[in-house]
Design an enzyme around this catalytic site. Structure first.
Site, PDB file in Angstrom:
ATOM      1  N   ASN A 183       0.757  -1.207  -0.153  1.00 31.83           N
ATOM      2  CA  ASN A 183      -0.081  -0.056  -0.017  1.00 31.83           C
ATOM      3  C   ASN A 183       0.733   1.306   0.004  1.00 31.83           C
ATOM      4  O   ASN A 183       0.505   2.041  -0.921  1.00 31.83           O
ATOM      5  CB  ASN A 183      -0.894   0.071   1.519  1.00 31.83           C
ATOM      6  CG  ASN A 183      -2.395  -0.384   0.880  1.00 31.83           C
ATOM      7  OD1 ASN A 183      -2.718  -0.531  -0.024  1.00 31.83           O
ATOM      8  ND2 ASN A 183      -2.934  -0.955   1.901  1.00 31.83           N
ATOM      9  N   ASP A 192      -6.363  -2.042  -3.164  1.00 32.91           N
ATOM     10  CA  ASP A 192      -7.548  -2.305  -3.262  1.00 32.91           C
ATOM     11  C   ASP A 192      -7.668  -3.666  -4.317  1.00 32.91           C
ATOM     12  O   ASP A 192      -8.502  -4.367  -4.216  1.00 32.91           O
ATOM     13  CB  ASP A 192      -8.614  -1.220  -3.409  1.00 32.91           C
ATOM     14  CG  ASP A 192      -8.711  -0.498  -2.421  1.00 32.91           C
ATOM     15  OD1 ASP A 192      -8.519  -1.153  -1.228  1.00 32.91           O
ATOM     16  OD2 ASP A 192      -9.503   0.508  -2.224  1.00 32.91           O
ATOM     17  N   GLU A 219      -6.661  -6.825   5.407  1.00 35.48           N
ATOM     18  CA  GLU A 219      -5.987  -7.677   4.542  1.00 35.48           C
ATOM     19  C   GLU A 219      -6.214  -9.163   4.971  1.00 35.48           C
ATOM     20  O   GLU A 219      -5.571 -10.027   4.551  1.00 35.48           O
ATOM     21  CB  GLU A 219      -4.439  -7.521   4.123  1.00 35.48           C
ATOM     22  CG  GLU A 219      -3.561  -7.727   5.200  1.00 35.48           C
ATOM     23  CD  GLU A 219      -3.491  -6.558   6.024  1.00 35.48           C
ATOM     24  OE1 GLU A 219      -4.454  -5.565   6.266  1.00 35.48           O
ATOM     25  OE2 GLU A 219      -2.113  -6.319   6.897  1.00 35.48           O
TER      26      GLU A 219
END
Ligand SMILES: [Mg+2]
Length: 305
Positions: A183, A192, A219
């Site tokens: 990320n 995403d 996650e």
């Protein structure tokens, strides 16, 4: 519309003639169930084949409509089932009493067929919309797979089912490796997209209706496999682990692999009377932590049967 997905209407009235009139009026469009008193009405409402909506006479001997309504509202199975009072009472006070007690609507005798039909249709539209919203509340908006709430509803049911039948139940916890680095470096939109791909692999790996793959949060995903032994469960999740690695989602910031990977911890046990479904999550989580400590991109399973 087939007879299976027709809405079911329970009509309750102590007068046979009223039952006949309403039944004739509705039978072409709905599945009509009849009850001639309050006791019968409750039996049918709480059966395995419950109605979508109830038309309830107010004035009945022994148990009146208000009492039936009260019992329906008190019970978890029927507290949301819409009830329409059918009544000859036409004073404003009676209408107010019924609505205060939780009736959705009123239909007065003598019946005016188009109005009866229109009101029932409107209420059934609301029922369908509510079911749709309840369904959405159980799915994860990003990955479109079941969410944690959905898992929690399922695990209790499946735990009890396996407990009664002395069957094993397996749970896997899946965690994306080095997802923070992913990320931080590729951005949340890319994160995403990666989560959606992982969710796709996980949910397409399960086949039986009692199995459930859900996004547990962030996650993390869970895979619930009732009636599955450790060997079968481990085989299935090892396949998931490999398939995620084979997606070859580039992860240059992972210290362990050039591609995005997952770690999986799992447990298989036969539900006892002294433990509860929470032991599944606790044990699977502990195994997942071991997989992380052992170098990630791995499956660690505990067979407690
Ligand atoms: Mg009556």
């Amino acid at each position: 519309m087939t007879s299976e997905n027709r809405a079911k209407i329970l009509v309750v009235d102590d007068e046979r003639m009223n039952l006949n009139i309403l039944s004739d009026l509705l039978i072409d469009d709905y599945k009509v169930i009849l009850a001639k008193n309050g006791t019968q009405a409750l039996e049918r409402a709480w059966s395995d084949n419950p109605p979508d909506i109830i038309l309830l006479d107010v004035m009945m001997p022994e148990m009146d409509g208000y009492t039936v309504l009260h019992k329906l509202k008190e019970d978890e199975r029927t507290k949301n089932t819409p009830v329409i009072f059918i009544t000859a009472l036409d004073s404003i006070e009676d209408e107010a009493t019924g609505l205060e007690k939780g009736a959705m609507d009123y239909i007065r005798k003598p019946f005016h067929p188009p109005i009866v039909k229109a009101r029932i249709r409107n209420h059934l539209t609301l029922v369908r919309q509510r079911h749709l919203l309840e369904g959405l509340a159980n799915y994860d908006a990003l990955t479109e797979i079941p969410n944690r709430r959905n898992y929690e509803l399922s695990v209790d049911r499946e735990w009890r089912r396996c407990q009664r039948a002395f069957l094993p139940i397996s749970l896997a916890m899946v965690d994306v490796d080095c997802f923070k680095q992913y990320n931080d470096n590729y951005g949340h939109t890319a994160g995403d997209v990666a989560l959606k791909k992982v969710a796709g692999i996980i949910s397409s790996a399960i086949n039986r209706p009692c199995d459930l793959a859900a996004r547990y949060g962030g996650e993390e995903f869970v895979i619930l496999l009732p009636e599955t032994d450790a060997y079968g469960a481990r085989y299935l999740v090892e396949d998931i682990r490999k398939k995620v690695e084979q997606l070859e989602i580039k992860h240059e910031f992972s210290p362990i692999n050039p591609f995005l990977t997952i770690s999986i911890g799992g447990v298989t046990l036969i539900p006892g009377v002294t433990n509860s479904a929470e032991v599944l999550i606790e044990s699977a989580d502990a195994m997942m932590y071991q997989a992380k400590r052992g170098g990630k991109n791995a499956v660690i399973w505990e067979d407690m049967t």
